[in-house]
Design a protein around this motif. Structure first.
Motif, mmCIF file in Angstrom:
data_model
loop_
_atom_site.group_PDB
_atom_site.id
_atom_site.type_symbol
_atom_site.label_atom_id
_atom_site.label_comp_id
_atom_site.label_asym_id
_atom_site.label_seq_id
_atom_site.Cartn_x
_atom_site.Cartn_y
_atom_site.Cartn_z
ATOM 1 N N ALA A 289 26.453 131.053 58.112
ATOM 2 C CA ALA A 289 27.166 131.823 57.154
ATOM 3 C C ALA A 289 28.267 132.448 57.548
ATOM 4 O O ALA A 289 29.547 132.796 57.088
ATOM 5 N N GLY B 258 27.903 133.367 46.600
ATOM 6 C CA GLY B 258 26.659 132.698 46.892
ATOM 7 C C GLY B 258 25.402 133.597 46.365
ATOM 8 O O GLY B 258 24.449 133.027 45.622
ATOM 9 N N PRO B 259 25.255 134.834 46.657
ATOM 10 C CA PRO B 259 24.347 135.886 46.381
ATOM 11 C C PRO B 259 24.183 135.931 44.813
ATOM 12 O O PRO B 259 23.263 135.956 44.212
ATOM 13 N N ARG C 116 21.053 132.078 38.624
ATOM 14 C CA ARG C 116 20.456 130.756 38.424
ATOM 15 C C ARG C 116 18.948 131.042 38.377
ATOM 16 O O ARG C 116 18.494 130.824 37.604
ATOM 17 N N THR D 105 34.809 130.236 38.799
ATOM 18 C CA THR D 105 33.860 129.645 39.471
ATOM 19 C C THR D 105 32.505 129.963 39.063
ATOM 20 O O THR D 105 31.577 129.299 38.729
ATOM 21 N N GLY E 199 19.298 137.807 45.666
ATOM 22 C CA GLY E 199 20.255 138.029 46.657
ATOM 23 C C GLY E 199 21.092 139.339 46.677
ATOM 24 O O GLY E 199 21.141 140.240 47.478
ATOM 25 N N ASP F 109 20.956 129.798 59.030
ATOM 26 C CA ASP F 109 21.674 130.056 57.757
ATOM 27 C C ASP F 109 22.505 131.317 58.069
ATOM 28 O O ASP F 109 23.630 131.128 57.595
ATOM 29 N N MET G 138 25.359 133.909 42.825
ATOM 30 C CA MET G 138 24.851 132.455 41.876
ATOM 31 C C MET G 138 23.521 132.179 41.962
ATOM 32 O O MET G 138 22.848 131.797 41.072
ATOM 33 N N GLU G 139 23.221 132.625 43.195
ATOM 34 C CA GLU G 139 21.486 132.525 43.268
ATOM 35 C C GLU G 139 20.689 133.429 42.288
ATOM 36 O O GLU G 139 19.634 132.860 41.810
ATOM 37 N N HIS H 81 29.607 127.685 36.838
ATOM 38 C CA HIS H 81 28.084 127.813 37.536
ATOM 39 C C HIS H 81 27.146 128.267 36.503
ATOM 40 O O HIS H 81 26.160 127.900 36.281
#
Ligand SMILES: C[S@@+](CC[C@H](N)C(=O)[O-])C[C@H]1O[C@@H](n2cnc3c(N)ncnc32)[C@H](O)[C@@H]1O
Length: 351
Positions: A96, A156-157, A163, A185, A330, A92, A159-160, A189
């Protein structure tokens, strides 16, 4: 396994960086990383499976191991019996950094070569990235679109983490203002996992069409809005019980970060939630921020301060926020609440 290389060894890897990237791109493309990560896997089995020559593969894997990415067990003189396992997450990580949607590919489009070989002049102030190369904040519609696209790619980090903590963050919230919220964005999300929430992106008016495009394409266009404004010219809008700053405060000097948080304190409803997320400074994140640290040497209008999380926890308490917490992820989230019965002014004002 944690390997700390000597400066001399690290220099050899850096000088041979393009070759290391070639090795890893190849390992990703042919599927070797998929085989190595679950490991342990023997060299003869790998060579057979991928149709390659064992001795050549042995040397290839030495390259990967020199980067600290492989554990190796070599029980005998028979290289075929050597077994390997990649460090967890290697596939990954390589994807990335080098895969089709890689953040580093996007970064490479910026005109960093204007500084290359001219850093000494740049440090003296004689060479800079011109406004046509990169302006902060962006000046033209094209720069705005390009910059916000890059930002969205790196979410990404964040959003993780949002969430993971969605129910704790939003279950009792009604209206979120995402200050400097890019093209929307992240707000879109957040709405995915917060069905009772409405979110407005607060950003410079030039960003409005980008947020509108995000709104039109997202699953809840009726709950995503845009408020145009300049947080240096106007107070933040009121009527929100949650305000977030994601990768906004690190763009400004300490005094400005404090001023923005004081503004948020004043704007928030009593009991309101304040959320801060950015790449709080650690050795890992400083390394992943390398591109911007380098490129922004030539851009004086962006201060680019990666701060330790403690800077913000202390500052929020000083301003008068309570229940200051750091939620893991993250990138961590710093959360805090305006006291329920507090007045509308911050407890301390320094500007
Ligand atoms: C580094 S970007 C972060 C964007 C987004 N929060 C993210 O993490 O992807 C900083 C954001 O602050 C916005 N911004 C910069 N100056 C601003 C100002 N004076 N008023 C409002 N927003 C501003 C920019 O337009 C941009 O969207």
């Amino acid at each position: 396994m944690t390997v700390t290389l000597s400066p001399r060894a690290l220099m050899s890897l850096l000088v041979n960086g393009p070759k290391a990237v070639d090795v890893l791109e190849t390992a990703l493309a042919v599927g070797l990383l998929d085989a190595l990560e679950p490991g342990p896997v023997r060299l003869d089995a790998l060579a057979n499976r991928f149709g390659v020559l064992p001795l050549r593969l042995y040397k290839f894997l030495d390259c990967v191991e020199s980067l600290g990415f492989l554990m190796r067990d070599e029980p005998s003189d028979d290289i075929g019996a050597t077994s390997y396992r990649a460090v967890p997450g290697l596939r990954d990580a390589v994807n990335a950094a080098l895969g089709p949607g890689a953040i580093e590919r996007d970064r490479d489009r910026y005109p960093w070569r204007q500084l290359q070989g001219r850093l000494a002049d740049s440090l003296r102030g004689d060479v800079s990235i011109g406004d046509d190369g990169f302006a902060w904040p962006p000046k033209t519609a094209a720069q705005t679109a390009e910059f916000e696209r890059s930002m969205a790619l790196g979410l990404g980090p964040v959003m993780e983490t949002v969430r993971r903590h969605a129910s704790r963050l939003w279950s009792d919230r009604h209206r979120l203002l995402d200050v400097g919220g890019g093209d929307g964005t992240l707000a879109a999300h957040i709405l995915d996992s917060a069905p009772a929430l409405r979110a407005d992106v607060y950003n410079l008016p030039a960003v409005a069409p980008l947020v509108e495009a995000t709104r039109a394409a997202c699953g809840h266009p009726d709950r995503l809005g845009f408020v145009g404004g300049d947080f240096f010219a106007d107070p933040l809008p009121r009527g929100y019980d949650a305000i977030s700053f994601v990768r906004v405060l690190h763009d400004w000097p300490n005094a400005v970060a404090r001023q923005l948080l004081e503004q948020a304190y004043a704007a928030l409803e009593p009991g309101g939630l304040l959320v801060i997320c950015e790449e709080f400074r650690t050795p890992d994140r400083l390394a992943m921020q390398f591109f911007w640290s380098y490129f922004l040497i030539g851009v004086d209008s962006s201060v680019s301060r990666l701060r330790e999380v403690e800077f913000y926890t202390k500052l929020l308490a000083e301003i008068g926020f309570g229940q200051v917490a750091v939620l893991p992820g993250g990138w961590e989230l710093v959360t805090a609440y305006k006291p329920p019965l507090a007045g509308n002014g911050p407890l301390t004002t320094t500007l």
